[in-house]
Design an enzyme around this catalytic site. Structure first.
Site, PDB file in Angstrom:
ATOM      1  CB  SER A  14       3.173  40.099  41.463  1.00  0.00           C
ATOM      2  OG  SER A  14       4.305  39.601  40.775  1.00  0.00           O
ATOM      3  N   GLY A  46       4.093  44.689  37.505  1.00  0.00           N
ATOM      4  CA  GLY A  46       5.108  45.606  36.985  1.00  0.00           C
ATOM      5  C   GLY A  46       4.650  46.611  35.957  1.00  0.00           C
ATOM      6  CB  CYS A  76       7.179  41.451  44.873  1.00  0.00           C
ATOM      7  SG  CYS A  76       6.587  42.284  43.403  1.00  0.00           S
ATOM      8  CG  ASN A  77      13.034  43.562  43.152  1.00  0.00           C
ATOM      9  OD1 ASN A  77      14.045  44.036  43.648  1.00  0.00           O
ATOM     10  ND2 ASN A  77      12.926  42.280  42.859  1.00  0.00           N
ATOM     11  CB  CYS A 187      12.042  41.345  38.336  1.00  0.00           C
ATOM     12  SG  CYS A 187      10.501  40.413  38.251  1.00  0.00           S
TER      13      CYS A 187
END
Ligand code: DGL
Length: 258
Positions: A14, A46, A76-77, A187
């Protein structure tokens, strides 16, 4: 689609967070070429809706595919939790690697006390995390800690600034009365402030993140698909960012070299 060894590995996040994963991957695979795309214009993810995150992630993957990448890392988690399955079902011919909070390595440390998972509100609310947590909840005490707002602060690049200091002070104070064994940085933005987090913890707490596991998975899949670059020259890195602010590219290289 024929995947070529000399093509780049595409990385996506992101914003600037995924650079922490790229950094680890570079250590392991120095002869690969990399293309990084950070969507800072739309960060943070998020706190966005599921549909918004999915659409943005697909757009980012299309961008990377237009650069002929041979593999894609969703570094990106948040985007992984929302979109990884659909991405793999849509793009079956290319390896797509995701990242998830490193709970397994944290459990394996067998440390006394709770395992705290710092991640975005979306990552912690998604099904993928619930499944991961269920898997280990009988053998470990897991404390999810949503950190809304933290990735944005890291995106400003002011890593040593007061805003991050104050944010962490408040978050970590809550942990002072608990027995904490380890903290998982779920993250990809957070590894850049690992030292800051440590500053607030005067105990013997281990801090871990998923970048090494992801880098190893990238290597495994390159080998499995016969597309590991066999060059012995150091590869090149290209960084793109959706933000109009040119400072984001500068910040990206700074973070990579930190
Ligand atoms: N870096 C991202 C992650 O790993 C999320 C940051 C954001 O909220 O955009 O979850």
């Amino acid at each position: 689609m024929t995947l070529k060894r000399e093509e780049s590995i595409g990385f996506f996040d992101s914003g600037v967070g995924g650079l922490s994963v790229l950094k680890k991957t570079l250590e392991l695979l120095p002869n690969e070429n990399f293309i990084y795309f950070g969507d800072s214009k739309n960060a943070p993810y998020g706190t966005k809706t599921y549909d918004e995150i999915k659409e943005l992630t697909f757009d980012a993957v299309k961008f990377l595919l237009s650069k002929n990448v041979k593999a894609i890392v969703i570094a990106c988690n948040t985007a992984t939790s929302v979109a990884i399955e659909d991405l793999r079902n849509t793009y079956k011919d290319i390896p797509i690697i995701g990242i998830e909070p490193a709970l397994k390595p944290a459990v394996e440390l067998k440390k006394q006390g709770e395992i705290v998972i710092m991640a975005t509100p979306v990552t912690l609310a998604e099904k993928k995390f619930a499944e991961l947590q269920n898997k280990y909840s009988k053998i470990a005490k897991i404390r999810p800690m949503p950190c809304g707002g933290l990735a944005e602060l890291i995106e400003t690049g002011d890593i040593d600034g007061l805003a991050i200091h104050n944010y962490l002070e408040e978050k970590i104070n809550i942990l002072k009365e608990k027995e904490v064994g380890s903290i998982v940085l779920g993250c990809t933005h957070y590894p850049f402030i690992k030292e800051k987090i440590l500053d607030f913890l005067n105990k013997d707490i281990e801090i871990i993140d998923g970048s090494l596991g992801t880098a190893r998975q990238v290597e495994r899949l390159l080998i499995e698909n016969n597309i590991k670059n066999d060059s012995n020259k150091t590869g090149k890195i290209e960084i793109f960012n959706s933000s109009e602010d040119e400072k984001m590219i500068e910040l990206s290289y700074d973070l990579l070299n930190r």
